[in-house]
Design a protein around this motif. Structure first.
Motif, mmCIF file in Angstrom:
data_model
loop_
_atom_site.group_PDB
_atom_site.id
_atom_site.type_symbol
_atom_site.label_atom_id
_atom_site.label_comp_id
_atom_site.label_asym_id
_atom_site.label_seq_id
_atom_site.Cartn_x
_atom_site.Cartn_y
_atom_site.Cartn_z
ATOM 1 N N VAL A 182 0.835 -1.199 0.000
ATOM 2 C CA VAL A 182 0.000 0.000 0.000
ATOM 3 C C VAL A 182 0.868 1.246 0.000
ATOM 4 N N ALA A 183 0.258 2.345 -0.440
ATOM 5 C CA ALA A 183 0.891 3.661 -0.366
ATOM 6 C C ALA A 183 -0.199 4.692 -0.135
ATOM 7 N N PHE A 184 0.211 5.866 0.259
ATOM 8 C CA PHE A 184 -0.624 7.054 0.502
ATOM 9 C C PHE A 184 -1.204 7.117 1.906
ATOM 10 N N GLN A 185 -1.379 5.971 2.565
ATOM 11 C CA GLN A 185 -1.927 5.951 3.910
ATOM 12 C C GLN A 185 -1.425 4.714 4.648
ATOM 13 N N LEU A 186 -1.745 4.654 5.935
ATOM 14 C CA LEU A 186 -1.534 3.413 6.668
ATOM 15 C C LEU A 186 -2.479 2.346 6.114
ATOM 16 N N PRO A 187 -2.099 1.071 6.178
ATOM 17 C CA PRO A 187 -2.944 0.021 5.597
ATOM 18 C C PRO A 187 -4.280 -0.171 6.297
ATOM 19 N N GLY A 188 -4.361 0.167 7.593
ATOM 20 C CA GLY A 188 -5.635 0.122 8.303
ATOM 21 C C GLY A 188 -6.345 -1.221 8.195
ATOM 22 N N ARG A 189 -7.654 -1.163 7.953
ATOM 23 C CA ARG A 189 -8.452 -2.394 7.908
ATOM 24 C C ARG A 189 -8.049 -3.295 6.741
ATOM 25 N N TYR A 190 -7.509 -2.706 5.684
ATOM 26 C CA TYR A 190 -7.060 -3.530 4.561
ATOM 27 C C TYR A 190 -5.844 -4.360 4.979
ATOM 28 N N GLY A 191 -4.952 -3.733 5.712
ATOM 29 C CA GLY A 191 -3.786 -4.454 6.197
ATOM 30 C C GLY A 191 -4.157 -5.556 7.167
ATOM 31 N N GLY A 223 4.328 -1.510 3.385
ATOM 32 C CA GLY A 223 3.851 -0.131 3.362
ATOM 33 C C GLY A 223 4.960 0.810 2.937
ATOM 34 N N MET A 224 4.592 1.998 2.466
ATOM 35 C CA MET A 224 5.565 2.970 1.984
ATOM 36 C C MET A 224 5.639 4.166 2.911
ATOM 37 N N ALA A 225 6.870 4.610 3.209
ATOM 38 C CA ALA A 225 7.095 5.743 4.095
ATOM 39 C C ALA A 225 8.120 6.690 3.486
ATOM 40 N N THR A 226 7.972 7.978 3.781
ATOM 41 C CA THR A 226 8.939 8.977 3.315
ATOM 42 C C THR A 226 9.650 9.663 4.473
ATOM 43 N N THR A 227 9.296 9.300 5.703
ATOM 44 C CA THR A 227 9.952 9.815 6.903
ATOM 45 C C THR A 227 10.049 8.692 7.917
ATOM 46 N N VAL A 228 10.905 8.887 8.919
ATOM 47 C CA VAL A 228 11.038 7.892 9.976
ATOM 48 C C VAL A 228 9.728 7.747 10.739
ATOM 49 N N HIS A 231 4.394 9.040 -7.703
ATOM 50 C CA HIS A 231 3.799 9.677 -6.533
ATOM 51 C C HIS A 231 4.622 9.470 -5.270
ATOM 52 N N ARG A 232 4.696 10.521 -4.470
ATOM 53 C CA ARG A 232 5.295 10.420 -3.157
ATOM 54 C C ARG A 232 4.336 9.653 -2.253
ATOM 55 N N GLY A 233 4.879 8.764 -1.429
ATOM 56 C CA GLY A 233 4.049 7.967 -0.555
ATOM 57 C C GLY A 233 3.715 8.645 0.759
ATOM 58 N N THR A 234 4.103 9.896 0.906
ATOM 59 C CA THR A 234 3.949 10.589 2.182
ATOM 60 C C THR A 234 2.492 10.646 2.641
ATOM 61 N N PHE A 235 2.282 10.427 3.962
ATOM 62 C CA PHE A 235 0.913 10.480 4.476
ATOM 63 C C PHE A 235 0.794 11.238 5.790
ATOM 64 N N GLU A 252 8.386 15.561 2.232
ATOM 65 C CA GLU A 252 8.033 14.984 0.942
ATOM 66 C C GLU A 252 9.266 14.631 0.112
ATOM 67 N N THR A 253 10.419 15.217 0.449
ATOM 68 C CA THR A 253 11.567 15.076 -0.450
ATOM 69 C C THR A 253 12.871 14.737 0.266
ATOM 70 N N VAL A 254 12.828 14.112 1.440
ATOM 71 C CA VAL A 254 14.056 13.682 2.097
ATOM 72 C C VAL A 254 14.772 12.692 1.191
ATOM 73 N N GLY A 255 16.058 12.922 0.909
ATOM 74 C CA GLY A 255 16.794 12.086 -0.028
ATOM 75 C C GLY A 255 17.030 10.674 0.481
ATOM 76 N N THR A 256 17.208 9.755 -0.446
ATOM 77 C CA THR A 256 17.396 8.347 -0.103
ATOM 78 C C THR A 256 18.604 8.137 0.795
#
Length: 366
Positions: free
Chosen positions: A134-143, A155-160, A184-188, A197-201
């Motif tokens: 998943v991306a864009f949000q926490l997986p929630g009930r789907y997870g 899941g996808m994250a852009t920050t710690v 798309h950025r996965g930030t949520f 949104e743009t912390v480097g790898t």
């Protein structure tokens, strides 16, 4: 070679090589691409976002016919968008773009939002897909439902902070998406326009690995060859995820005009925009992106903006007008210039062959 690059991610996901092919939505990841990556030892991913449930089911079954190895299906988790008013400035811009691709002026009525997420997830459950991402949000009930069904969850994250939130929801692995990544950025959890949104790898990956010692971390963003693979492992990754590298492969469904632009792109061309969908996404700069930025427009929330620009993008594709298409690509895109005849399986093999050469070279330096 498999032993040299064997990680806990391989054991957990029952694959030979610690590589994930990104689940690129928008009719990019063909079943043939997904199966070829899995057959080569990685984890192929079907980009299920924007697919109708019946089409998703058919694609999943095609993958299953082509491989018995594990694969993943990715969905973009989003709530019903809030009501939004379209400004006169945004209306003018939409109509200018429509005119330039040969469409009639927009009526001004915001189309109803049709959310097939529940139906698509039901297909994933029915078809017993091995891995759900998943991306864009926490997986929630789907997870929760995916885990109860015995699936692995990514899941996808852009920050710690986002990585820790995903870990708390029980994901099996976290994608650390650096700012160099295409699409798309996965930030949520970051405020719109914030630096998260743009912390480097290179900065994000070791921080994420230190913060999540018990959860495998998948490095994403700017990785295009064996050098990037080795660098990711040196910074704490358990696996790598690549999207841009697969865009031009033989199994990719990317539009011909899109592939031509990728082959000519420079590292300065990929820019982050909200023009197409309302969410931040990195793609090759073109007429549509530049005009949106020049007018300093504010987009509608996702996915309303995505709905408003869909007819423009579809018309542009029919007319081979790349200047109005979403040309998602990461900052390593110039490395595609000499790689237009690759298959997805060859990409997986060459990445780890190159990585082995890099390790040999580094060993000699010592």
């Amino acid at each position: 070679m498999e032993e040299l690059f064997h990680t806990r991610f391989c054991d957990l996901f029952s694959i030979r090589l610690p590589l994930v092919q990104a689940g690129m939505a928008g009719n990019i990841t063909s079943p043939q691409m997904v199966a070829a990556v899995s057959e080569a030892g990685g984890l192929g991913t079907l980009g299920g976002a924007y697919m109708k449930p019946d089409a998703l089911r058919q694609a999943i079954r095609q993958v299953k016919e082509l491989t018995k190895k594990p694969f993943s299906v990715n969905l973009l988790i989003s709530d019903e968008p809030p009501q939004a008013t379209v400004s006169p400035e945004l209306t003018d811009w939409i109509n200018q773009m429509r005119k330039e691709v040969g469409l009639e002026a927009w009526s001004g009525e915001v189309p109803d939002y049709v959310n097939d997420l529940d139906e698509c997830f039901s297909v994933i459950l029915d078809e017993k897909v091995p891995v759900f991402s998943v991306a864009f949000q926490l997986p929630g009930r789907y997870g929760q439902a995916a885990k109860q069904a015995g699936m692995k969850l990514i899941g996808m994250a852009t920050t710690v902070a986002e990585g820790l939130a995903l870990q708390a929801e029980g994901v099996d692995a976290v994608v650390a998406q650096g700012g160099e990544a295409g699409g798309h950025r996965g930030t949520f959890s970051v405020r719109p326009g914030g630096n998260g949104e743009t912390v480097g790898t290179m900065a994000l990956l070791p921080l994420m690995a230190d913060a999540l010692p018990d959860t495998p971390v998948i490095a994403a963003g700017g990785i295009m060859d064996g050098r990037g693979v080795v660098a990711a492992f040196a910074l704490g990754a358990d696996a790598v995820q690549l999207g841009t590298r697969f865009l031009a492969c033989e199994e990719s469904l990317a539009h011909r005009a899109y592939k031509e632009k990728l082959a000519q792109a420079k590292e300065t061309e990929p820019q982050i925009t909200r023009a197409f969908s309302g969410r931040p996404a990195r793609g090759l700069s073109n007429r549509l992106m530049e005009s949106f930025a020049q007018r300093q427009l504010a987009s509608l929330p996702y996915p309303l903006q995505n709905t408003l620009t869909r007819e423009i993008r579809n018309a542009a594709a029919k007319n081979n007008q790349a200047n109005y298409m979403s040309l998602w690509a990461g900052q390593g895109v110039p490395q595609l210039a000499n790689k237009r005849s690759e298959t997805a399986g060859q990409i997986v093999e060459s990445l780890f062959a190159e990585a082995r050469q890099v390790l040999n070279r580094v060993g000699r330096l010592g």
